[in-house]
Scaffold this active site. Structure first.
Site, PDB file in Angstrom:
ATOM      1  N   GLU A   1       0.806  -1.228   0.000  1.00 36.34           N
ATOM      2  CA  GLU A   1       0.000   0.000   0.000  1.00 36.34           C
ATOM      3  C   GLU A   1       0.842   1.284   0.000  1.00 36.34           C
ATOM      4  O   GLU A   1       0.869   2.034   0.989  1.00 36.34           O
ATOM      5  CB  GLU A   1      -0.979   0.006   1.176  1.00 36.34           C
ATOM      6  CG  GLU A   1      -2.025  -1.079   1.071  1.00 36.34           C
ATOM      7  CD  GLU A   1      -3.175  -0.918   2.051  1.00 36.34           C
ATOM      8  OE1 GLU A   1      -2.980  -0.307   3.108  1.00 36.34           O
ATOM      9  OE2 GLU A   1      -4.270  -1.401   1.751  1.00 36.34           O
TER      10      GLU A   1
ATOM     11  N   GLU B   1      -6.767  -7.609  -0.721  1.00 34.02           N
ATOM     12  CA  GLU B   1      -7.373  -7.656   0.614  1.00 34.02           C
ATOM     13  C   GLU B   1      -8.852  -7.328   0.454  1.00 34.02           C
ATOM     14  O   GLU B   1      -9.215  -6.196   0.135  1.00 34.02           O
ATOM     15  CB  GLU B   1      -6.713  -6.629   1.546  1.00 34.02           C
ATOM     16  CG  GLU B   1      -5.226  -6.853   1.721  1.00 34.02           C
ATOM     17  CD  GLU B   1      -4.561  -5.823   2.628  1.00 34.02           C
ATOM     18  OE1 GLU B   1      -5.269  -5.098   3.349  1.00 34.02           O
ATOM     19  OE2 GLU B   1      -3.323  -5.729   2.590  1.00 34.02           O
TER      20      GLU B   1
END
Ligand code: GAL
Length: 679
Positions: free
Chosen positions: A147, A311
């Site tokens: 991320e 995710e």
């Protein structure tokens, strides 16, 4: 990502559990259809416990077990969390806040993309991992870091200042050119040398907006180069066929370019319960809250049409230090995962296998809870997998849309420092999303860049480019070509007001775009509070004109442009609010305002833009309809986000792919239910 079949995965942290659990964990995963796991993104110390000491035993043991059991693995480079020995000995790798204060070791993402030292350590650990696991039979792909730009997306360390100066020198060559581009004669900001420039810092008033625009471009460049550094190393050593990806979608990153330069596939992390807010009082369900994730997924689809979800939310949001979120209700886990599938995901990996028993995220729930017992979430994951098997033929299909929402990073990032641009953009982008969702007019995002040509736009009957404030000749030409060859283009207020440096242009609005629009902006204003409720009309229809109004006229000498709607009140009553221009086979509409749900309805009537599913089904606003196609075959996803049952009406006979039944007419959608029909 996998293209010919849907694959289900989860995020696993072997380092968080007793080894005795590994075996049963993998068996239980396989039993519910999980065939891929992502590992090691925060595990640097397990590979390099001390500087220069490399050990692979721990993950070797784990991967041996995976190989034995047939579990596939996405391996990560662990660079999102530098070890304490590294930040302690080389504090220059830490990033800094706006006052230049270094963050201390701890948490995550406290590193600095531009630190030469950090880049050196990252290159070495990436190479060691690639050499050691690049050929491993269980490893099918690699995730770089974790991320980018999550938590922090502005950076103020000394290394950033040094890199910013290099970026500026490459861009402007001379300091005079930079002074011109940044308009430094305003407020006496002239620089004599690049060495006088630093990344923005805390100052008493507004920053130079041109410097900020470049600073945000620079941040994107820093992320891209950090990602490429790792991807080049991986590419050299890993088995051909193993893919390279990274996850998440955060501020100031040109994800399109990053994917093109460094990745094989892009993956996104989808947590729709953020839509319900993290404060208890906002946990009231209202339509379209979690449906906003469809907007995020639309952006992901523009980066990579067949993407992965690295995710996918499976449990409650919860961080000990400040996040409290509701658990997905029964059915919501499946709904949100199917939302990803409907928009183009072919890999769905649930975060995380089991909730951590320690650490900052021990309330961030996974599939299993702390007690490790089977629960309703694992049953839902199992049944989600069974559902995926029933719709495998849809994998690799195309998302159908007749409308493109055109945007570009220059304009997106300009809104960070230009509140006028931001206000207009925020209202319009939200309204366009709400209107198109409720009326089942799905759109694709198209991000304008140097490679975008008229052909890319001609795939769409309609293009809406709500507020292209920053504009240049090249983009104008592409738009002109799109319209000339039959496209319908819609633009709103402030279009063409600036150049790519962010300077306002000394031309009548909409600047360069007037070549297409045939319009002339005589004057413009935010709507005065006494004028609230401002509208315009064309004699038949009413256009709502909130927030900001441009007083339009037809540009002198334009023969094919006409005034298509007029303000109803205020000091500019009777003046034009909408100009329609014909350019060879196409048309351009310049609305002198922001887009609202109401005026989009009127505009759609005017241009004949209809629901894509109109001939197939009657779908209420509360249900999202997604149409996908593969060759001649068409598939309809209906997703009910509501806490109550809803009904749709199928206008033709279709096969319900979950039940195998042929259905037509009224179909019930239970709360959170997803139904998929083959038409
Ligand atoms: C993502 C992140 C994960 C975990 C998860 C839940 O942002 O990649 O590491 O933090 O959210 O917070």
């Amino acid at each position: 990502m996998f293209k010919d079949k849907y694959v289900m995965g989860t995020c696993y942290y072997p380092e968080h559990w007793d080894r005795e659990l590994w075996d049963s964990d993998i068996d239980r995963m396989l039993d519910c259809g999980i065939s891929v796991i992502r590992i090691a993104e925060f595990a640097w110390n397990f590979f390099e416990p001390e500087e220069g000491v490399y050990t692979f035993d721990f993950f070797d043991d784990f991967l041996r077990l995976c190989e034995k059991k047939g579990m596939k693995v996405i391996m990560c480079t662990p660079t999102a969390t530098p070890p304490a020995w590294l930040t302690g000995k080389y504090p220059e790798v830490l990033t800094s806040d706006i006052d230049g204060n270094k963050y201390k070791h701890g948490g995550r993402r406290h590193y600095n993309y531009n630190s030469e030292t950090y880049r050196r350590f990252c290159s070495v650990i990436t190479e060691k991992l690639a050499l050691h696991y690049g050929d491993h039979k269980a490893v099918i792909g690699w995730q770089i870091d974790n991320e980018f730009n999550c938590e922090l997306d502005e950076f103020y360390s000394e290394a950033d200042t040094r890199a910013f100066r290099i970026f500026l020198k490459e861009k402007y060559k001379t300091i005079d050119e930079l002074n011109r581009a940044w308009g430094t004669s305003f407020w006496n900001q002239t620089y004599n040398d690049f060495e006088e420039i630093s990344v923005p810092a805390r100052i008493p008033t507004a920053h130079n907006p041109h410097q900020m625009l470049d600073y945000h471009r620079f941040i994107s460049g820093s992320v891209l180069s950090f990602c490429k550094l790792q991807s080049d190393i991986l590419r050299e050593h890993i088995r051909p066929g193993a893919f390279i990806t990274t996850n998440g979608m955060f501020g100031y990153i040109d994800n399109h370019r990053m994917t093109g330069e460094s990745l094989d596939v892009y993956t996104y992390d989808s947590y729709p319960s953020f839509a319900f807010g993290l404060k208890k009082e906002s946990w009231v369900p209202k339509g379209l809250k979690d449906r906003h994730w469809s907007r995020n997924l639309t952006e992901v689809r523009s980066i990579c049409p067949h993407f992965g979800i690295m995710e996918q939310q499976s449990g409650a949001n919860g961080s000990v230090g400040g996040m409290e979120g509701p658990a997905p209700r029964p059915g919501q886990l499946t709904l949100w995962a199917m939302q990803s599938v409907a928009h183009g995901a072919d890999y769905i990996s649930f975060f995380r296998w089991r909730t951590a028993c320690f650490g900052a995220e021990m309330y961030w729930h996974g599939i299993l809870d702390h007690d490790n017992r089977d629960n309703r979430k694992i049953s839902e994951v199992k049944s989600f997998h069974e559902k995926l098997q029933k719709i495998n033929e849809i994998c690799g299909s195309d998302f159908e849309a007749e409308l493109a929402y055109l945007t570009d990073y220059d304009n997106e990032w300009d809104t960070a420092d230009d509140i006028w641009h931001k206000d207009l953009n925020d209202v319009s982008s939200e309204s366009i999303f709400l209107f198109t969702q409720k009326n089942h007019i799905p759109y694709d995002y198209v991000f304008f860049n140097d490679k975008t040509g008229a052909e890319d736009l001609l795939r769409y009957k309609y293009v809406i480019y709500p507020h292209p404030v920053l504009m240049d000749e090249k983009r104008t030409e592409v738009l002109y070509e799109y319209v000339r060859r039959g496209g319908i283009l819609i633009v709103g207020a402030m279009s063409g007001a600036k150049d790519l440096r962010g300077h306002c242009v000394m031309k009548p609005g909409p600047g360069l775009l007037s070549k297409l629009t045939g319009s002339d902006v005589k004057e413009s204003t935010f709507v005065h509070e006494n004028d609230e409720g401002m509208t315009a009309s064309d004699g038949k229809r009413v256009f709502d004109m909130p927030l900001y109004n441009e007083i339009l006229t037809v540009k002198e000498g334009e023969e094919n442009a006409l005034k298509a709607a007029f303000y109803d009140s205020g000091y500019y009553k009777g003046e034009a609010a909408l100009i329609e221009n014909s350019v060879e086979k196409g048309k351009v509409y310049h609305l002198g305002g922001v887009f609202s749900e109401e005026n989009l309805k009127t505009l759609s009537e005017l241009i004949g833009m209809k629901s894509l599913t109109e001939d197939i089904a009657e779908v209420p606003e509360d249900i999202e309809a997604v149409l996908r196609s593969k060759g001649e075959k068409k598939y309809l996803f209906l997703l009910n986000y509501m806490f109550e049952p809803e009904f749709a009406v199928l206008k033709c006979e279709a096969e319900d792919l979950f039940t195998g039944e042929r259905v037509s007419g009224r179909v019930e959608m239970k709360p959170f239910e997803v139904r998929v029909f083959k038409l």
